[in-house]
Design a protein around this motif. Sequence first.
Motif, PDB file in Angstrom:
ATOM      1  N   THR A 172      -3.331  -6.985  -9.724  1.00 41.92           N
ATOM      2  CA  THR A 172      -3.291  -7.774  -8.633  1.00 41.92           C
ATOM      3  C   THR A 172      -4.136  -7.231  -7.564  1.00 41.92           C
ATOM      4  OG1 THR A 172      -1.183  -6.826  -7.491  1.00 41.92           O
ATOM      5  CG2 THR A 172      -1.050  -8.968  -9.206  1.00 41.92           C
ATOM      6  N   ARG A 173      -4.379  -7.804  -6.421  1.00 37.30           N
ATOM      7  CA  ARG A 173      -4.946  -6.943  -5.437  1.00 37.30           C
ATOM      8  C   ARG A 173      -4.243  -5.881  -4.878  1.00 37.30           C
ATOM      9  NH1 ARG A 173      -5.445  -7.256   0.198  1.00 37.30           N
ATOM     10  NH2 ARG A 173      -7.473  -6.821   1.252  1.00 37.30           N
ATOM     11  N   ALA A 174      -2.873  -6.222  -4.614  1.00 37.24           N
ATOM     12  CA  ALA A 174      -1.920  -5.165  -4.141  1.00 37.24           C
ATOM     13  C   ALA A 174      -1.972  -4.053  -5.088  1.00 37.24           C
ATOM     14  CB  ALA A 174      -0.832  -5.969  -3.804  1.00 37.24           C
ATOM     15  N   GLN A 175      -1.982  -4.057  -6.299  1.00 33.40           N
ATOM     16  CA  GLN A 175      -1.794  -3.269  -7.384  1.00 33.40           C
ATOM     17  C   GLN A 175      -2.953  -2.211  -7.129  1.00 33.40           C
ATOM     18  OE1 GLN A 175      -1.085  -5.553 -10.782  1.00 33.40           O
ATOM     19  NE2 GLN A 175       1.137  -4.746 -10.885  1.00 33.40           N
ATOM     20  N   ARG A 176      -4.105  -2.975  -7.266  1.00 37.93           N
ATOM     21  CA  ARG A 176      -5.722  -2.115  -7.148  1.00 37.93           C
ATOM     22  C   ARG A 176      -5.691  -1.352  -5.871  1.00 37.93           C
ATOM     23  NH1 ARG A 176      -7.337  -7.342  -8.731  1.00 37.93           N
ATOM     24  NH2 ARG A 176      -8.497  -7.641  -6.749  1.00 37.93           N
ATOM     25  N   LEU A 177      -5.256  -2.057  -4.679  1.00 38.01           N
ATOM     26  CA  LEU A 177      -5.221  -1.311  -3.449  1.00 38.01           C
ATOM     27  C   LEU A 177      -4.458   0.135  -3.495  1.00 38.01           C
ATOM     28  CD1 LEU A 177      -5.672  -4.016  -0.711  1.00 38.01           C
ATOM     29  CD2 LEU A 177      -7.142  -2.391  -1.521  1.00 38.01           C
ATOM     30  N   ARG A 178      -3.190  -0.295  -4.042  1.00 35.54           N
ATOM     31  CA  ARG A 178      -2.260   0.949  -4.180  1.00 35.54           C
ATOM     32  C   ARG A 178      -2.677   2.113  -4.780  1.00 35.54           C
ATOM     33  NH1 ARG A 178       3.873  -0.616  -4.815  1.00 35.54           N
ATOM     34  NH2 ARG A 178       4.150   1.661  -4.599  1.00 35.54           N
ATOM     35  N   ARG A 179      -3.425   1.698  -6.170  1.00 43.09           N
ATOM     36  CA  ARG A 179      -4.080   2.723  -7.032  1.00 43.09           C
ATOM     37  C   ARG A 179      -5.378   3.357  -6.079  1.00 43.09           C
ATOM     38  NH1 ARG A 179      -4.208   1.073 -13.285  1.00 43.09           N
ATOM     39  NH2 ARG A 179      -1.880   0.418 -13.131  1.00 43.09           N
ATOM     40  N   ARG A 180      -6.128   2.653  -5.211  1.00 39.70           N
ATOM     41  CA  ARG A 180      -7.301   3.385  -4.410  1.00 39.70           C
ATOM     42  C   ARG A 180      -6.474   4.272  -3.512  1.00 39.70           C
ATOM     43  NH1 ARG A 180     -10.800  -1.441  -2.286  1.00 39.70           N
ATOM     44  NH2 ARG A 180     -11.800   0.349  -0.884  1.00 39.70           N
ATOM     45  N   ILE A 181      -5.350   3.683  -2.889  1.00 40.21           N
ATOM     46  CA  ILE A 181      -4.908   4.648  -1.867  1.00 40.21           C
ATOM     47  C   ILE A 181      -4.239   5.938  -2.355  1.00 40.21           C
ATOM     48  CG2 ILE A 181      -2.869   4.734  -0.247  1.00 40.21           C
ATOM     49  CD1 ILE A 181      -3.342   1.742   0.285  1.00 40.21           C
ATOM     50  N   GLY A 182      -3.559   5.842  -3.564  1.00 36.82           N
ATOM     51  CA  GLY A 182      -3.096   6.887  -4.227  1.00 36.82           C
ATOM     52  C   GLY A 182      -4.400   7.891  -4.682  1.00 36.82           C
ATOM     53  N   LEU A 237       2.009   0.125   5.087  1.00 37.99           N
ATOM     54  CA  LEU A 237       0.533  -0.253   4.101  1.00 37.99           C
ATOM     55  C   LEU A 237       0.544  -1.657   3.729  1.00 37.99           C
ATOM     56  CD1 LEU A 237       1.005   2.349   0.794  1.00 37.99           C
ATOM     57  CD2 LEU A 237      -0.557   2.336   2.927  1.00 37.99           C
ATOM     58  N   ASP A 238       1.563  -2.470   4.115  1.00 43.74           N
ATOM     59  CA  ASP A 238       1.260  -3.735   4.024  1.00 43.74           C
ATOM     60  C   ASP A 238       0.275  -4.434   5.086  1.00 43.74           C
ATOM     61  OD1 ASP A 238       3.116  -4.439   1.795  1.00 43.74           O
ATOM     62  OD2 ASP A 238       4.597  -4.525   3.242  1.00 43.74           O
ATOM     63  N   VAL A 239       0.438  -3.856   6.397  1.00 42.78           N
ATOM     64  CA  VAL A 239      -0.674  -4.076   7.563  1.00 42.78           C
ATOM     65  C   VAL A 239      -1.977  -3.546   7.184  1.00 42.78           C
ATOM     66  CG1 VAL A 239      -1.137  -3.575   9.700  1.00 42.78           C
ATOM     67  CG2 VAL A 239       0.997  -4.116   9.313  1.00 42.78           C
ATOM     68  N   LEU A 240      -2.140  -2.126   6.450  1.00 43.11           N
ATOM     69  CA  LEU A 240      -3.294  -1.699   6.136  1.00 43.11           C
ATOM     70  C   LEU A 240      -4.008  -2.517   5.249  1.00 43.11           C
ATOM     71  CD1 LEU A 240      -5.348   0.796   6.738  1.00 43.11           C
ATOM     72  CD2 LEU A 240      -3.969   2.054   5.030  1.00 43.11           C
ATOM     73  N   MET A 241      -3.148  -2.919   4.078  1.00 44.28           N
ATOM     74  CA  MET A 241      -3.901  -3.539   3.003  1.00 44.28           C
ATOM     75  C   MET A 241      -4.247  -4.964   3.319  1.00 44.28           C
ATOM     76  SD  MET A 241      -1.798  -2.150  -0.545  1.00 44.28           S
ATOM     77  CE  MET A 241      -0.310  -2.835   0.018  1.00 44.28           C
ATOM     78  N   SER A 242      -3.721  -5.413   4.250  1.00 44.93           N
ATOM     79  CA  SER A 242      -4.046  -6.952   4.666  1.00 44.93           C
ATOM     80  C   SER A 242      -5.479  -6.878   5.276  1.00 44.93           C
ATOM     81  CB  SER A 242      -2.936  -7.479   5.559  1.00 44.93           C
ATOM     82  OG  SER A 242      -2.903  -6.792   6.688  1.00 44.93           O
ATOM     83  N   ARG A 243      -5.737  -5.688   5.983  1.00 43.55           N
ATOM     84  CA  ARG A 243      -7.317  -5.627   6.742  1.00 43.55           C
ATOM     85  C   ARG A 243      -8.125  -5.056   5.724  1.00 43.55           C
ATOM     86  NH1 ARG A 243      -3.690  -7.460   9.649  1.00 43.55           N
ATOM     87  NH2 ARG A 243      -3.597  -7.510  12.008  1.00 43.55           N
ATOM     88  N   GLU A 277     -12.144  -5.900  -0.010  1.00 43.76           N
ATOM     89  CA  GLU A 277     -11.656  -5.796  -1.332  1.00 43.76           C
ATOM     90  C   GLU A 277     -13.087  -4.788  -1.943  1.00 43.76           C
ATOM     91  OE1 GLU A 277     -10.189  -6.212  -4.952  1.00 43.76           O
ATOM     92  OE2 GLU A 277      -9.364  -6.912  -2.963  1.00 43.76           O
ATOM     93  N   VAL A 278     -14.240  -4.926  -1.332  1.00 45.85           N
ATOM     94  CA  VAL A 278     -15.402  -4.043  -1.521  1.00 45.85           C
ATOM     95  C   VAL A 278     -15.922  -3.422  -0.369  1.00 45.85           C
ATOM     96  CG1 VAL A 278     -17.908  -3.988  -2.781  1.00 45.85           C
ATOM     97  CG2 VAL A 278     -16.085  -5.672  -3.570  1.00 45.85           C
ATOM     98  N   VAL A 279     -15.825  -2.257  -0.357  1.00 43.38           N
ATOM     99  CA  VAL A 279     -16.360  -1.380   0.702  1.00 43.38           C
ATOM    100  C   VAL A 279     -17.720  -1.121   0.553  1.00 43.38           C
ATOM    101  CG1 VAL A 279     -15.992   0.745   2.197  1.00 43.38           C
ATOM    102  CG2 VAL A 279     -14.199  -0.558   1.248  1.00 43.38           C
ATOM    103  N   PRO A 280     -18.577  -1.473   1.578  1.00 47.98           N
ATOM    104  CA  PRO A 280     -20.150  -1.237   1.305  1.00 47.98           C
ATOM    105  C   PRO A 280     -20.300   0.354   1.199  1.00 47.98           C
ATOM    106  CG  PRO A 280     -19.677  -2.778   3.113  1.00 47.98           C
ATOM    107  CD  PRO A 280     -18.358  -2.127   2.825  1.00 47.98           C
ATOM    108  N   GLY A 281     -21.327   0.680   0.276  1.00 46.97           N
ATOM    109  CA  GLY A 281     -22.009   1.980   0.098  1.00 46.97           C
ATOM    110  C   GLY A 281     -22.641   2.741   1.300  1.00 46.97           C
TER     111      GLY A 281
END
Length: 825
Positions: free
Chosen positions: A496-506, A715-721, A724-728
Amino acid sequence: MKAPVSWIKEYVDLPAEVTTEALTDRLTALGLKLEAIETTGEGISGPLVVGQVLTMEPEPQKNGKTINWCTVDVGDANGTGEPQGIVCGAHNFKPGDKVVVVLPGGVLPGGFEISARKTYGHLSAGMICSARELGLGEDHEGIIVLPADAPAPGTDAREALGLGEEVIEFEINPDRAYALSLRGIAREAALGFGVPFTDPAQRDVPPANEDGYPVRIADPEGCPVFVARTITGFDPAAPTPAFIVDRLKAVGVRSISLAVDITNYVMFELGQPIHAYDRAKLQGPIVVRRAESGEKLTTLDDVVRELSPEDLLITDDSGPIGLAGVMGGASTEISATTTDLVIEAANFEPTSIFRTERRHKLPSEASKRFERGVDPLLPSLAADRVVELLVEYGGGTVDEGVTVAGGFPTPRTITIPVDLPARISGIDIDAATTVANLEAIGARVTVEGDALTATVPTFRPDLNDPYDLVEEVVRIVGYTEVPSVLPRRATGRGLTRAQRLRRRIGRTLAGAGLVEVVSFPFVGEQDFEALGLPADDIRRRTVGLANPLSAEAPAYTTTVLPGLLQAAARNLGRGQDGVALFETATVAFPTDQAAPIYGVDRRPSDEELEKLLEAIPTQPLHLGVVLAGERERAGWWGEGRQAGWADALEVVRGLSAELGVTLEVANATLMPWHPGRCAVVRVDGEELGHAGELHPNVCKAYGLPARSAAIEIDLDVLMSRTREVVPGPVFSTLPVAKEDVALLVDDTITVAAVEAALREGAGDLLESLRLFDVYAGEQLGAGKKSLAFALRFRAPDRTLTAEETAAARDAAVAKAVELTGAVQR
């Protein structure tokens, strides 16, 4: 549970080719896990024979000890036929007794070699053995005295001692209570090899009548049935038969007296705990009831126990005489003068026995069985077996009175499709195999069309639903027959999106040198005190736990910092020079809505479900970080550096850059952070969390170095903002224009405020902005500081002129002057 192989074979006719190893392999496959295989007398070699004491002469020694110089007839075992001279320190035998003798050349357990040696002025050629010396028990006070009908002197003593018996020890799962008996294990053996089973409980018992010892059950839920039988004229001095002593010894129970030994023997044989009372000590009828407040009982171990109102008791007119299903009382204990016995065989509710045993820390062989569930049809059968053995070996007369208080339960029935075992397991199991296997476990089976109804045997309380029957069929067929089938491809769409973001954060935090930890999410008031939280702080309002692991931490945490700070202190205390830890975990904030409690007999309605959901605590996902001790190591390259508040902010900024989020940073005052070195972090005006240096008192409370830093953000607030793709990054071939500015500001003005003003004034040509120096000194004046920034300008389509660069720089400085009162140096 220990089970002698010979005892198992008494009830099941195993094929001659079945070895003990093959037996244990099959029983393990059926669910009785093998713990060990022991052989009685293992480690004994050489001549171990029956001897008969001819003479014994006591000889006092100077050390105060008296030894016996004995001559022992060992037949022709010594090669001469002459009596053997042996020194013995025991005194529990006399001339004419038959004893166990190990002759020179023999070896006892532990590698103890026996030889002829001179001792106490005699040449002692051998040893008269005790139970401990032969590895048969702990008794070392006296030697083994064999019965008068033991084999002739010189005969090998192994058979007389029951040595060479193989004993299997099983680990019995809680749901297999029936296997805590030889009856149950033998039934499984017959099941595994498809051979006939002789049930030792199969017997005709006399019907209940009014002439038995009076019994009343005041708590039928705790005690569904109670059977009592009476024996009079029993000989308390009658010896326990050798085969019972040997079998009890093999299962780990020492012989006490004939009456006690037989009750233990039947318990291991059938699985039904039995208790015997001295009838002369009973006062009035037996009553089964709950304890009353303030009652006490002296149990058989001579401990006076304070009773709980939840304890189920056996009582008479004198009060409590036993803890039901756990241990009897000392007041009605069988003694060496007991001639009249009342035999109890009852069934007790498992949960009640479990709680009583734990409450009084009093585990017993009886409670071990009752707390797992004993066959409720066994009491009459087991009581009849006990009185049969007592009369056979101890004499006396069985009273005609038979007491059966309470009633026996109606067996349960379970209906399943005939093909359910085949569909669930994937094995080709036909209807005949299903029926045969269920009948083999003791169920009565009827088939109507495609449905099968099984009447569950009463000794299997673990069989409650259709899939329990499937398990029984499949375990008999064999789990090895289950085919190997590749699983179907998962139909999900990945993470899920939340799972992908948590892995990016880790990954981002790990790349910054942080190590993830997982701590218990439970706290108590002492944790909030250590953090210095004010009494009205919302983080002190917690969700209490109904069954906390510790009385010191009875609530679910509202902050991830306590566990992190404890982990940091623990690692530093074990020699780490510095730690950088992070944890992502939920916290819980209670709602004002109390959770209603509904029954489990139906699904809650939509309105009820909505009330339940309203009562669920708010559970945001938080990120916590702790930086303490050495952040940069010292070496040949230079001095090291301790972690501080700037490192904490840098972690937050690095995370925001990775997630494409623009942060706003401002001064804040909030415990457990230092009031002058704490920053509140916001995203689009919404508070994200705090970062900075910990308060000195907090560092001291947790044993951390001074100026340790910490972060806690939502993290819920952070991930809501988060994008999905950060420009390089964008690279340009055009040259960059460099400008440095130094601004003098009040020391109450934050760097973030000056930086924001410079960015606003510089406009779109600003590519980057970096603080590279902070200076404060007497020449600047009190309450002033100098901030030096490196500004980099670049246009996407042209080389900037000096005039354009200067204009952008001046605009940036002007905006800083306007918004912060800065003065350019």
